[in-house]
Write an enzyme that holds these catalytic residues in place. Structure first.
Site, PDB file in Angstrom:
ATOM      1  N   HIS A 211       1.930   4.368  -2.922  1.00 36.79           N
ATOM      2  CA  HIS A 211       1.944   5.834  -2.760  1.00 36.79           C
ATOM      3  C   HIS A 211       3.176   6.443  -3.433  1.00 36.79           C
ATOM      4  CE1 HIS A 211      -1.523   6.913  -0.437  1.00 36.79           C
ATOM      5  NE2 HIS A 211      -1.245   6.061   0.526  1.00 36.79           N
TER       6      HIS A 211
ATOM      7  N   HIS B 200       0.846  -1.202   0.000  1.00 37.87           N
ATOM      8  CA  HIS B 200       0.000   0.000   0.000  1.00 37.87           C
ATOM      9  C   HIS B 200       0.887   1.260   0.000  1.00 37.87           C
ATOM     10  CE1 HIS B 200      -3.671   2.330   1.446  1.00 37.87           C
ATOM     11  NE2 HIS B 200      -2.687   3.173   1.713  1.00 37.87           N
ATOM     12  N   GLU B 201       1.885   1.275   0.878  1.00 39.28           N
ATOM     13  CA  GLU B 201       2.770   2.452   0.965  1.00 39.28           C
ATOM     14  C   GLU B 201       3.653   2.582  -0.272  1.00 39.28           C
ATOM     15  OE1 GLU B 201       1.947   4.625   3.103  1.00 39.28           O
ATOM     16  OE2 GLU B 201       0.679   3.216   4.183  1.00 39.28           O
TER      17      GLU B 201
END
Length: 184
Positions: free
Chosen positions: A157, A153-154
């Site tokens: 980003h 998820h990170e």
């Protein structure tokens, strides 16, 4: 101290940029950013501090979420054995991953998204990652379960990708082939 008003929200252009590779040694400002990101997560999980400052609880936060387009993020969560993962990650890469997939049964959330986005987000169940610590030390780790999902998820980003970009638009809860749900 990072507060909720410091976190940019969906629609902000920085969240769609591919973040820049970082070079070593990090500047004092870059090191402080890493410490601040990690401290935000620690604070957000402390009910007293979170309540006092109106923080939403988080297990990961990336530099682009505080409008710094650099390849850095922090993770703060327990692994499957209950050991605390507390990391500031620089220039991360996934070097290998399982064929088997996984997803959070209740869906993913994001500190930059102020709404519930229903649907399954397909992720790799297990990943092997390489990254650097803020001191420039190279690390290699194997992650599975929620830490693997949070890392992906990170990392998204840093590549200008939001979690909901992965959700099946036509059928958000469609079964994901070769994937099992991660029960929280």
């Amino acid at each position: 101290m990072i507060l909720m008003h410091d976190i940019i929200r969906e629609g902000h252009p920085t969240l769609r940029e591919v973040a820049k590779e970082m070079t070593f040694p990090l500047t004092a400002e870059e090191k402080k950013l890493g410490e601040d990101l990690l401290q935000f997560l620690i604070n957000s999980q402390d009910p007293e501090i979170a309540n006092k400052h109106g923080l939403r609880s988080g297990i990961g936060i990336a530099a682009p979420q505080v409008n710094v387009s650099k390849r850095m993020f922090a993770l703060y969560l327990p692994d499957s054995k209950g050991n605390q993962i507390s990391l500031v990650v620089i220039n991360p890469k996934i070097v290998s991953h399982s064929v088997e997939g996984s997803y959070v049964a209740t869906g993913e959330g994001c500190l930059s998204v102020d709404r519930d986005v229903p649907g399954y987000v397909p992720r790799h169940a297990r990943i092997t990652v390489k990254f650097f610590t803020p001191n420039g030390e190279e690390k290699k780790m194997r992650l599975k379960g929620l830490p693997a999902i949070a890392f992906q998820h990170e990392l998204d980003h840093l590549n200008g990708i939001m979690f909901y970009d992965h959700i099946n638009k036509d059928n958000p809860f469609a079964e994901i082939p070769n994937a099992s749900p991660l029960e929280e």
